[in-house]
Write an enzyme that holds these catalytic residues in place. Structure first.
Site, PDB file in Angstrom:
ATOM      1  N   ASP A 169       0.866  -1.186   0.000  1.00  0.00           N
ATOM      2  CA  ASP A 169       0.000   0.000   0.000  1.00  0.00           C
ATOM      3  C   ASP A 169       0.903   1.238   0.000  1.00  0.00           C
ATOM      4  O   ASP A 169       1.414   1.621  -1.043  1.00  0.00           O
ATOM      5  CB  ASP A 169      -0.927  -0.086   1.222  1.00  0.00           C
ATOM      6  CG  ASP A 169      -1.922   1.054   1.293  1.00  0.00           C
ATOM      7  OD1 ASP A 169      -2.067   1.778   0.296  1.00  0.00           O
ATOM      8  OD2 ASP A 169      -2.561   1.226   2.348  1.00  0.00           O
ATOM      9  N   LYS A 203      -1.144  -1.822  -4.746  1.00  0.00           N
ATOM     10  CA  LYS A 203      -2.103  -0.733  -4.957  1.00  0.00           C
ATOM     11  C   LYS A 203      -1.523   0.324  -5.867  1.00  0.00           C
ATOM     12  O   LYS A 203      -0.414   0.816  -5.632  1.00  0.00           O
ATOM     13  CB  LYS A 203      -2.472  -0.071  -3.623  1.00  0.00           C
ATOM     14  CG  LYS A 203      -3.646  -0.719  -2.942  1.00  0.00           C
ATOM     15  CD  LYS A 203      -4.163   0.141  -1.810  1.00  0.00           C
ATOM     16  CE  LYS A 203      -5.010  -0.701  -0.883  1.00  0.00           C
ATOM     17  NZ  LYS A 203      -5.449   0.020   0.311  1.00  0.00           N
ATOM     18  N   VAL A 254      -9.282  -3.231   0.697  1.00  0.00           N
ATOM     19  CA  VAL A 254      -9.728  -4.600   0.389  1.00  0.00           C
ATOM     20  C   VAL A 254      -9.551  -5.527   1.600  1.00  0.00           C
ATOM     21  O   VAL A 254      -8.693  -5.289   2.448  1.00  0.00           O
ATOM     22  CB  VAL A 254      -8.956  -5.178  -0.823  1.00  0.00           C
ATOM     23  CG1 VAL A 254      -9.334  -4.466  -2.098  1.00  0.00           C
ATOM     24  CG2 VAL A 254      -7.444  -5.117  -0.605  1.00  0.00           C
ATOM     25  N   ASP A 293      -7.353  -8.049   6.564  1.00  0.00           N
ATOM     26  CA  ASP A 293      -8.422  -7.751   7.524  1.00  0.00           C
ATOM     27  C   ASP A 293      -8.848  -6.297   7.508  1.00  0.00           C
ATOM     28  O   ASP A 293      -8.131  -5.417   7.025  1.00  0.00           O
ATOM     29  CB  ASP A 293      -7.936  -8.059   8.936  1.00  0.00           C
ATOM     30  CG  ASP A 293      -6.931  -7.006   9.435  1.00  0.00           C
ATOM     31  OD1 ASP A 293      -5.948  -6.753   8.703  1.00  0.00           O
ATOM     32  OD2 ASP A 293      -7.147  -6.428  10.503  1.00  0.00           O
TER      33      ASP A 293
HETATM   34  P1  IMP Z   1       1.693  -0.221   4.023  1.00  0.00           P
HETATM   35  O1  IMP Z   1       2.805  -0.035   5.023  1.00  0.00           O
HETATM   36  O2  IMP Z   1       0.827   1.013   3.924  1.00  0.00           O
HETATM   37  O3  IMP Z   1       2.193  -0.641   2.660  1.00  0.00           O
HETATM   38  O4  IMP Z   1       0.716  -1.349   4.547  1.00  0.00           O
HETATM   39  C1  IMP Z   1       1.107  -2.281   5.482  1.00  0.00           C
HETATM   40  C2  IMP Z   1       0.044  -3.294   5.803  1.00  0.00           C
HETATM   41  O5  IMP Z   1      -1.226  -2.661   5.958  1.00  0.00           O
HETATM   42  C3  IMP Z   1      -0.179  -4.342   4.744  1.00  0.00           C
HETATM   43  O6  IMP Z   1       0.779  -5.366   4.798  1.00  0.00           O
HETATM   44  C4  IMP Z   1      -1.572  -4.809   5.129  1.00  0.00           C
HETATM   45  O7  IMP Z   1      -1.514  -5.760   6.166  1.00  0.00           O
HETATM   46  C5  IMP Z   1      -2.243  -3.537   5.599  1.00  0.00           C
HETATM   47  N1  IMP Z   1      -3.053  -2.957   4.513  1.00  0.00           N
HETATM   48  C6  IMP Z   1      -2.714  -2.002   3.616  1.00  0.00           C
HETATM   49  N2  IMP Z   1      -3.725  -1.783   2.740  1.00  0.00           N
HETATM   50  C7  IMP Z   1      -4.723  -2.635   3.089  1.00  0.00           C
HETATM   51  C8  IMP Z   1      -6.023  -2.917   2.545  1.00  0.00           C
HETATM   52  O8  IMP Z   1      -6.505  -2.364   1.548  1.00  0.00           O
HETATM   53  N3  IMP Z   1      -6.736  -3.870   3.220  1.00  0.00           N
HETATM   54  C9  IMP Z   1      -6.286  -4.535   4.311  1.00  0.00           C
HETATM   55  N4  IMP Z   1      -5.072  -4.316   4.832  1.00  0.00           N
HETATM   56  C10 IMP Z   1      -4.297  -3.377   4.225  1.00  0.00           C
HETATM   57 MG    MG Z   2      -4.255  -5.268   8.903  1.00  0.00          MG
END
Ligand code: IMP
Ligand code: MG
Length: 191
Positions: free
Chosen positions: A105, A133, A156, A162
């Site tokens: 994300d 994403k 999602v 979750d």
């Molecule tokens: P990031 O550090 O923003 O890339 O996201 C870290 C974690 O957030 C991911 O490994 C997911 O576990 C959770 N996450 C990010 N986007 C989503 C989503 O759309 N749905 C559910 N969990 C998300």
């Molecule tokens: Mg989570």
């Protein structure tokens, strides 16, 4: 409106589509890493379903280890600071390490994990994520070497992912329907 009314507005990726893609990815990894010493590193909790499926599609031997990190989230966004809740039990030097992620994300969590693992001198270090994403990202974010599906910037759930610890057991990936309210956790959900 109560938290319980949050549901799934539509299916984004079906069980069959996931199975097909995960199988392709497992075969590709097996081809790319043939004859090498491989360690799959999964970041808990979201990637546990993907890991369990992809490892069974691989035709080469590989080891598995887990890490749990907390990225100081409140609800759906990440702050970028990382706390290690559970570290690996493997000395990764000499291994070809593949980080198995559920979703990229903001990439901030992955970035921190990547830097940490790189400092431990693995033979190689790559990233395999089921979902990617399509969204703007701040700063230098580590690239994903293997991507299952590129998706729009929507929240999602399912297949391990979750919302407030719910929906991880769905066999498909769905769009979370927040019923018009902003997708942040209430105090009740956070406690
Ligand atoms: P990031 O550090 O923003 O890339 O996201 C870290 C974690 O957030 C991911 O490994 C997911 O576990 C959770 N996450 C990010 N986007 C989503 C989503 O759309 N749905 C559910 N969990 C998300
Ligand atoms: Mg989570």
């Amino acid at each position: 409106m109560t938290e319980n009314e949050i549901g799934i507005s539509r299916i984004l990726i079906t069980k069959e589509q996931i199975a097909r893609r995960v199988s392709e990815m497992g075969l590709l990894l097996s081809k790319d890493y043939k004859g090498q010493k491989v360690l799959l590193v999964s970041i808990l909790k979201g990637a546990f379903v993907f890991l369990a499926d992809i490892i069974r599609e691989m035709t080469i031997p590989c080891e598995v280890d887990f890490m749990a990190v907390s990225s100081y989230k409140n609800g759906i966004s990440t702050s970028g600071k990382l706390e290690i809740l559970k570290d690996l039990s493997t000395d990764i030097s000499g291994y070809n390490v593949i980080i198995i992620e559920d979703i990229l994300d903001s990439g901030l969590t992955l970035n921190e994990v990547y830097k940490l693992l790189l400092s431990r001198r693995p033979r190689t270090l790559k990233v395999c994520t089921l979902l990617y994403k399509e969204r703007p990202r701040e700063g230098q974010i580590v690239k994903a070497d293997y991507i299952g599906f590129s998706i729009n910037d929507e929240f999602v759930v399912g297949y391990g992912l979750d919302y407030a610890e719910k929906f991880r057991g769905l066999s498909y990936i769905g769009i979370c329907d927040f019923n018009g309210r902003p997708p942040f956790l209430s105090q009740k959900e956070m406690s």
